[in-house]
Design a protein around this motif. Structure first.
Motif, PDB file in Angstrom:
ATOM      1  N   ALA A  49       0.834  -1.208   0.000  1.00  0.00           N
ATOM      2  CA  ALA A  49       0.000   0.000   0.000  1.00  0.00           C
ATOM      3  C   ALA A  49       0.867   1.256   0.000  1.00  0.00           C
ATOM      4  N   SER A 106      -2.052   4.487   3.516  1.00  0.00           N
ATOM      5  CA  SER A 106      -1.537   3.153   3.206  1.00  0.00           C
ATOM      6  C   SER A 106      -1.683   2.176   4.370  1.00  0.00           C
ATOM      7  N   SER A 161      -5.365   1.275   4.580  1.00  0.00           N
ATOM      8  CA  SER A 161      -5.711   0.328   3.523  1.00  0.00           C
ATOM      9  C   SER A 161      -5.300  -1.087   3.899  1.00  0.00           C
ATOM     10  N   SER A 192      -7.792  -4.308   4.504  1.00  0.00           N
ATOM     11  CA  SER A 192      -7.573  -5.521   3.709  1.00  0.00           C
ATOM     12  C   SER A 192      -7.352  -6.736   4.599  1.00  0.00           C
ATOM     13  N   PRO A 236      -8.781  -7.263   0.399  1.00  0.00           N
ATOM     14  CA  PRO A 236      -8.497  -6.110  -0.465  1.00  0.00           C
ATOM     15  C   PRO A 236      -9.662  -5.746  -1.382  1.00  0.00           C
ATOM     16  N   THR A 262     -11.545  -3.213   0.466  1.00  0.00           N
ATOM     17  CA  THR A 262     -10.783  -1.960   0.508  1.00  0.00           C
ATOM     18  C   THR A 262     -10.931  -1.180  -0.792  1.00  0.00           C
ATOM     19  N   GLY A 311     -12.518   2.536  -1.129  1.00  0.00           N
ATOM     20  CA  GLY A 311     -11.770   3.620  -1.757  1.00  0.00           C
ATOM     21  C   GLY A 311     -12.529   4.262  -2.893  1.00  0.00           C
ATOM     22  N   LEU A 318      -6.490   4.412  -0.521  1.00  0.00           N
ATOM     23  CA  LEU A 318      -7.111   3.140  -0.126  1.00  0.00           C
ATOM     24  C   LEU A 318      -7.147   2.161  -1.295  1.00  0.00           C
ATOM     25  N   GLY A 331      -3.718   0.920  -2.687  1.00  0.00           N
ATOM     26  CA  GLY A 331      -3.086  -0.031  -1.790  1.00  0.00           C
ATOM     27  C   GLY A 331      -3.663  -1.427  -1.919  1.00  0.00           C
ATOM     28  N   ALA A 332      -4.925  -1.520  -2.356  1.00  0.00           N
ATOM     29  CA  ALA A 332      -5.593  -2.817  -2.467  1.00  0.00           C
ATOM     30  C   ALA A 332      -5.314  -3.511  -3.793  1.00  0.00           C
TER      31      ALA A 332
END
Length: 621
Positions: free
Chosen positions: A134, A318, A321, A325, A330, A333, A337, A371, A374-375
Motif C-alpha cells: 500500500a 496506506s 488500507s 484488507s 483487499p 478496501t 476507496g 485506499l 493499496g488494495a
C-alpha cells in the motif's frame, strides 16, 4: 528477514517510487513556457509530455516480463539507470529534440513501482506485505504531489535545468541504496523473451495512446486519428493471437483473462480515469482569473501547494488500507476507496468557490485513491503465481495508465468545447469543470461496481499438523493429507505452491509452504490424492502418492540441468517434468491425468482428453 532490514527495504523501494513519479510531473508547470524556452512550436513541445507517456506504456509490461525472467532487482537498477541518463540529457538540453529523448528515457523508469511491489512480495513476511505494498502504491501520489509545487517554484525562481539535475542526483542516490539494501528475488520464471510479442504490444500501445492523447489536437475526424485506432486494434488482435500460441509469452493471457485478473485490471483502468480528473480540473480552477466568477485567481505555486496535501494523504492512508484488507480483504478496501473518491468529486462539484473547499475535496479524493491503490496490488498478487508477479503488476499499472490517458483526452475535449470568452480569450466554463468532476465520480462508482463481481479469494491456510508425530490427516478431520518440507539447493523454498491431485485430474487440496519450507495439505473433497505437485518459481516436482495416506514427503527441488537427461523425472517413474514445468503425468495403464491445479504458465498439458474442473485454478493459486 530481520525487522530492521525489512524496514529499510520498504523505505528504499518507496523512495524509488517517489523519485520516479516525481520525474513524471516536474515538467507539467513548465509546458506553457517550453515554446519560449526551447524556441519551438507549442504543438511540438507537447511531445515533452507525450514521449514520457509512450515510453512508460511500452516499458512497463516489457520490464515486468524481463524482471520475472532475469531478476527484479536487476531490472529495478536498469530503470533507475535510464532515469539518471534521461535526467542528465534533459539537464544539458537547450533544444526540443534532446529534451524529448531525455524525457523518453525517464519514461522507461515507469516500471519501478510494480517491480518494487513484486520484490516486497518475494522478500517480506506475510504480516508486513499488505502495508508495504500500500505504501509503495501511494508513492505515486506522493511524488506527483511534491512535483507540482516544486517545479512551479523552480519555474518562477530558478533555471529549469535545475529540475533535471536534481532528478538525476536523486536517481543516483536511490540506485546506491537499492544496491546496498535490496536483495535479489529468488523467484525466476526463466524461458525466452518474446520479442515479436513485445513489438506487437508496443505498436498497439503507441498507436492507441497517440490517438487518445493527440486526437484533440489533430482532430477526432481527421484521417490520422481513426487510422491510429484501426492500426491499434489490428495490432492488438495480432498480439493476442500470437501470445496465445506461445509457451513463453510476454503476457500470459491465459492468466490475464481469468475472471479475477480481468476484473481487477478493468477496475484499475476505470479508476485511473477517475484519479486523473482531479489533476486536470483543480489547477485550472485555482488559476483562472477571479473575474470569471468561478476562477480563484491563484498563482501556479499556490495551486501546487493546494494539491500537495492530497499526495501526503495517499501515503497516510496506506496503513489504513492494509488494516481494512487484513480484516475484510483487499476487494472490500477497493470498494471503500472508490466510494470515498466518488464522495470527494461530488463535494468538489458542489463546493468549489473557495480555495479551502478545493483543498478539502482533493484530500478526500486522494484518501480514496490511497485506499484503492493499496488494495490493487494485493488483489493481483492473490490471483497470479509468484513467478509472474512482476509482469502481472506491470500490466495492472499499464491499465491504470491507459485510464489516465483516456481521462486526459475526454476532459480535454470537454474543457475545449464548453468555453466562454473572457478578456478576448476562450476559457472553460464552470459547467465544464462540474461535468468533468461528475464523470470522475461516475468512473469511481463504475470501478466499485466492477469490483463487486471480483470473486472473493478463499483463504489458503495450511492446516495445523498438530503436535510432533501427529497424523496430519487426523488433524484435518480424517481426510487424505500430505505434509513435509520443500527445499532447494540454496535453502528452504518458502511460498512454494503444493497441490494434491486426484485420479480424475481435479485438484483436491492446495497450500503454500511457510518461510521454513514446511507444508501440510488437506484434501478438501472426497476421494484419494494420487499426485503431489510442487512449484516454486521455475522449479517443479511431481510424484505419485500410493495409498490413502496420510503421506510424509520431503522434496528437494533442483534445476533441470542437474537432473539426468535434461528432462528430469520425479520420485515416481511414471511422472515426467520438463524444464519449464510438469508436462504430463500418467499412471495405471492408459489413464491420463490433467493436474490442472498447478498448471500452465508454463503448466500442465493434458495427456489425453481429460478436462479441468475449475479453469480458474490453472496456475497453482
Amino acid at each position: 528477514m530481520a525487522a530492521s532490514r525489512a524496514s529499510w527495504l520498504v523505505g528504499v523501494l518507496a523512495l524509488a517510487g517517489i523519485v520516479v513519479s516525481l520525474q513524471q510531473t516536474i515538467v507539467i508547470p513548465l509546458v506553457p513556457q517550453f515554446p519560449r524556452l526551447l524556441d519551438a512550436d507549442p504543438a511540438d513541445t507537447a511531445w515533452v509530455v507525450t514521449a514520457t507517456l509512450l515510453a512508460s506504456a511500452v516499458a512497463t509490461p516489457v520490464v515486468g516480463r524481463l524482471a520475472d525472467m532475469f531478476g527484479k532487482r536487476r531490472m529495478l537498477l536498469f530503470c533507475l539507470g535510464t532515469l539518471v541518463v534521461g535526467s542528465v540529457i534533459g539537464a544539458l538540453s537547450e533544444s526540443l529534440v534532446p529534451l524529448v529523448v531525455g524525457r523518453a528515457l525517464q519514461g522507461l523508469a515507469a516500471g519501478v513501482v510494480p517491480l518494487g511491489i513484486s520484490l516486497m512480495r518475494d522478500q517480506l513476511p506475510a504480516e508486513r506485505l499488505g502495508s508495504a505494498t500500500a505504501l509503495m502504491s501511494a508513492s505515486l501520489g506522493v511524488g506527483g504531489a511534491l512535483g507540482l509545487p516544486l517545479s512551479a517554484f523552480v519555474a518562477q525562481s530558478l533555471n529549469w535545468h535545475v529540475l533535471f539535475w536534481a532528478g538525476g542526483a536523486l536517481g543516483l542516490v536511490t540506485a546506491a541504496l537499492v544496491l546496498t539494501t535490496v536483495p535479489e528475488s529468488p523467484h525466476r520464471a526463466g524461458g525466452r523473451f518474446d520479442l515479436l510479442g513485445a513489438l506487437l504490444l508496443s505498436a498497439t500501445l503507441v498507436c492507441l495512446l497517440l490517438a487518445v492523447s493527440k486526437g484533440g489536437t489533430w482532430g477526432w475526424a481527421s484521417a490520422t486519428t481513426p487510422t491510429l485506432f484501426v492500426v491499434a486494434a489490428l495490432a492488438l488482435l495480432s498480439w493476442a493471437m500470437w501470445e496465445l500460441r506461445r509457451t513463453e509469452p510476454l503476457v500470459d493471457l491465459r492468466v490475464s483473462r481469468r475472471r479475477q485478473v480481468l476484473l481487477i485490471n478493468s477496475a484499475s483502468a476505470v479508476f485511473g480515469f477517475s484519479m486523473f480528473a482531479m489533476s486536470l480540473v483543480f489547477p485550472q480552477l485555482l488559476q483562472l482569473p477571479a473575474e470569471t466568477g468561478y476562477g480563484l485567481g491563484q498563482s501556479i505555486v499556490v495551486a501546487g501547494l493546494v494539491l500537495a496535501p492530497g499526495g501526503l494523504c495517499m501515503m497516510a492512508m496506506s496503513p489504513v488500507s492494509a488494516r481494512i484488507s487484513a480484516a475484510s480483504g483487499p476487494r472490500t478496501t477497493l470498494m471503500v476507496g472508490a466510494v470515498v473518491v466518488a464522495a470527494g468529486y461530488g463535494l468538489g462539484a458542489v463546493l468549489h468557490a473557495e480555495v479551502w473547499q478545493l483543498l478539502v475535496s482533493s484530500v478526500v479524493i486522494s484518501s480514496g485513491i490511497g485506499l484503492a491503490y493499496g488494495a490493487m496490488p494485493s488483489l493481483i498478487m492473490a490471483a497470479v503465481p509468484v513467478a509472474q508477479t512482476a509482469s502481472a503488476n506491470s500490466l495492472n499499472n499499464l491499465m491504470r495508465a491507459i485510464g489516465t490517458s483516456t481521462a486526459s483526452a475526454v476532459a480535454g475535449v470537454l474543457l475545449a468545447q464548453m468555453t466562454t470568452t473572457m478578456a478576448g480569450a476562450e476559457v472553460p466554463t464552470e459547467a465544464a469543470f462540474v461535468v468533468v468532476m461528475v464523470l470522475g465520480a461516475g468512473a469511481a462508482l463504475v470501478a466499485m461496481a466492477i469490483t463487486v463481481f471480483i470473486p472473493p479469494r478463499r483463504a489458503e491456510r495450511a492446516p495445523d499438523p498438530g503436535p510432533a508425530g501427529a497424523d496430519p490427516g487426523t488433524a484435518a478431520g480424517g481426510r487424505p493429507a500430505a505434509s513435509g518440507t520443500v527445499r532447494h539447493r540454496d535453502g528452504d523454498a518458502g511460498d512454494a505452491v503444493v497441490t494434491l491431485v486426484g485420479p480424475d485430474g481435479a485438484t483436491v487440496g492446495r497450500s503454500r509452504t511457510g518461510r521454513d519450507g514446511a507444508f501440510a495439505v488437506v484434501a478438501d473433497g472426497a476421494g484419494t490424492a494420487d499426485l503431489l505437485v510442487v512449484r516454486w518459481g521455475e522449479l517443479s516436482h511431481a510424484e505419485r502418492l500410493a495409498g490413502p495416506g496420510p503421506h510424509r514427503r520431503d522434496v528437494l527441488l533442483e534445476p533441470a540441468s542437474r537432473r539426468a537427461g535434461g528432462e528430469p523425472s520425479a520420485s515416481g517413474s511414471d511422472v515426467r517434468i520438463t524444464p519449464t514445468g510438469v508436462a504430463r503425468a500418467r499412471w495405471g495403464r492408459d489413464r491420463p491425468v490433467l493436474p490442472n491445479g498447478c498448471g500452465r504458465s508454463p503448466g500442465f498439458r493434458a495427456a489425453g482428453s481429460v478436462r479441468a474442473r475449475d479453469q480458474r485454478e490453472r496456475t497453482g493459486r
